[in-house]
Design a protein around this motif. Sequence first.
Motif, PDB file in Angstrom:
ATOM      1  N   GLU A  68       0.835  -1.199   0.000  1.00  0.00           N
ATOM      2  CA  GLU A  68       0.000   0.000   0.000  1.00  0.00           C
ATOM      3  C   GLU A  68       0.873   1.254   0.000  1.00  0.00           C
ATOM      4  OE1 GLU A  68      -4.129   0.023   1.924  1.00  0.00           O
ATOM      5  OE2 GLU A  68      -2.880  -1.163   3.295  1.00  0.00           O
ATOM      6  N   THR A  69       0.391   2.250  -0.718  1.00  0.00           N
ATOM      7  CA  THR A  69       1.060   3.544  -0.806  1.00  0.00           C
ATOM      8  C   THR A  69       0.111   4.598  -0.276  1.00  0.00           C
ATOM      9  OG1 THR A  69       2.355   2.847  -2.716  1.00  0.00           O
ATOM     10  CG2 THR A  69       2.096   5.206  -2.400  1.00  0.00           C
ATOM     11  N   ALA A  70       0.676   5.553   0.456  1.00  0.00           N
ATOM     12  CA  ALA A  70      -0.156   6.593   1.072  1.00  0.00           C
ATOM     13  C   ALA A  70       0.635   7.886   1.184  1.00  0.00           C
ATOM     14  CB  ALA A  70      -0.619   6.141   2.456  1.00  0.00           C
ATOM     15  N   ARG A  80       5.571   0.047  15.369  1.00  0.00           N
ATOM     16  CA  ARG A  80       4.111   0.164  15.227  1.00  0.00           C
ATOM     17  C   ARG A  80       3.541   1.312  16.052  1.00  0.00           C
ATOM     18  NH1 ARG A  80       1.227  -3.396  11.607  1.00  0.00           N
ATOM     19  NH2 ARG A  80       2.710  -5.043  11.235  1.00  0.00           N
ATOM     20  N   SER A  81       4.112   1.534  17.235  1.00  0.00           N
ATOM     21  CA  SER A  81       3.566   2.609  18.071  1.00  0.00           C
ATOM     22  C   SER A  81       3.802   3.963  17.424  1.00  0.00           C
ATOM     23  CB  SER A  81       4.157   2.563  19.474  1.00  0.00           C
ATOM     24  OG  SER A  81       5.557   2.740  19.425  1.00  0.00           O
ATOM     25  N   LEU A  82       4.944   4.162  16.810  1.00  0.00           N
ATOM     26  CA  LEU A  82       5.197   5.406  16.081  1.00  0.00           C
ATOM     27  C   LEU A  82       4.286   5.498  14.869  1.00  0.00           C
ATOM     28  CD1 LEU A  82       6.683   7.975  15.319  1.00  0.00           C
ATOM     29  CD2 LEU A  82       8.454   6.544  14.285  1.00  0.00           C
ATOM     30  N   ALA A  83       4.207   4.421  14.106  1.00  0.00           N
ATOM     31  CA  ALA A  83       3.379   4.430  12.898  1.00  0.00           C
ATOM     32  C   ALA A  83       1.909   4.700  13.226  1.00  0.00           C
ATOM     33  CB  ALA A  83       3.523   3.109  12.155  1.00  0.00           C
ATOM     34  N   ALA A  84       1.468   4.286  14.408  1.00  0.00           N
ATOM     35  CA  ALA A  84       0.074   4.500  14.804  1.00  0.00           C
ATOM     36  C   ALA A  84      -0.240   5.982  14.999  1.00  0.00           C
ATOM     37  CB  ALA A  84      -0.240   3.727  16.074  1.00  0.00           C
ATOM     38  N   HIS A  85       0.784   6.804  15.245  1.00  0.00           N
ATOM     39  CA  HIS A  85       0.579   8.241  15.449  1.00  0.00           C
ATOM     40  C   HIS A  85       0.662   9.049  14.159  1.00  0.00           C
ATOM     41  CE1 HIS A  85       1.481   7.038  19.596  1.00  0.00           C
ATOM     42  NE2 HIS A  85       0.636   8.011  19.880  1.00  0.00           N
ATOM     43  N   LEU A  86       0.971   8.392  13.051  1.00  0.00           N
ATOM     44  CA  LEU A  86       1.134   9.099  11.779  1.00  0.00           C
ATOM     45  C   LEU A  86      -0.081   8.866  10.899  1.00  0.00           C
ATOM     46  CD1 LEU A  86       4.881   8.244  11.095  1.00  0.00           C
ATOM     47  CD2 LEU A  86       3.917  10.270  12.216  1.00  0.00           C
ATOM     48  N   ALA A  87      -0.826   9.924  10.628  1.00  0.00           N
ATOM     49  CA  ALA A  87      -2.019   9.839   9.785  1.00  0.00           C
ATOM     50  C   ALA A  87      -1.605   9.801   8.316  1.00  0.00           C
ATOM     51  CB  ALA A  87      -2.931  11.029  10.037  1.00  0.00           C
ATOM     52  N   VAL A  88      -2.307   8.978   7.535  1.00  0.00           N
ATOM     53  CA  VAL A  88      -2.021   8.866   6.109  1.00  0.00           C
ATOM     54  C   VAL A  88      -3.325   8.839   5.322  1.00  0.00           C
ATOM     55  CG1 VAL A  88       0.175   7.629   6.390  1.00  0.00           C
ATOM     56  CG2 VAL A  88      -1.955   6.330   6.192  1.00  0.00           C
ATOM     57  N   GLU A  89      -3.210   9.216   4.069  1.00  0.00           N
ATOM     58  CA  GLU A  89      -4.313   9.108   3.114  1.00  0.00           C
ATOM     59  C   GLU A  89      -3.897   8.066   2.087  1.00  0.00           C
ATOM     60  OE1 GLU A  89      -6.468  11.784  -0.339  1.00  0.00           O
ATOM     61  OE2 GLU A  89      -4.958  12.682   0.923  1.00  0.00           O
ATOM     62  N   SER A  90      -4.640   6.980   1.978  1.00  0.00           N
ATOM     63  CA  SER A  90      -4.280   5.915   1.039  1.00  0.00           C
ATOM     64  C   SER A  90      -4.342   6.415  -0.395  1.00  0.00           C
ATOM     65  CB  SER A  90      -5.223   4.720   1.200  1.00  0.00           C
ATOM     66  OG  SER A  90      -5.025   4.113   2.444  1.00  0.00           O
ATOM     67  N   LEU A  91      -3.349   6.026  -1.194  1.00  0.00           N
ATOM     68  CA  LEU A  91      -3.306   6.386  -2.607  1.00  0.00           C
ATOM     69  C   LEU A  91      -3.563   5.186  -3.498  1.00  0.00           C
ATOM     70  CD1 LEU A  91      -0.191   8.756  -2.585  1.00  0.00           C
ATOM     71  CD2 LEU A  91      -2.602   9.373  -2.529  1.00  0.00           C
TER      72      LEU A  91
END
Length: 80
Positions: free
Chosen positions: A11-13, A65-76
């Motif tokens: 997945e890309t975002a 994962r804990s860091l990634a959970a705090h980063l909002a993304v929009e799926s592309l």
Amino acid sequence: MRSLSTLRPGETARLGQIPAVDIGLARELAAMRLLPGEVVTVLAEVGGDGPLLVQGAGGVFALGRSLAAHLAVESLVPCP
């Protein structure tokens, strides 16, 4: 928007705003060129709750994962 930790391999975002919770963390992300608007691709998951291997303009990084959970993304690109 969803969190980076929910993306599956392939997945890309586009990253949303980086939370200003920790200035050190914001600097670390900036050093990896993980900035708002940056396009990232999840290359792999390490184990069930392990880090994600993420590729961005600055290279490939393992993000917890804990860091990634705090980063909002929009799926592309949706995961098949």
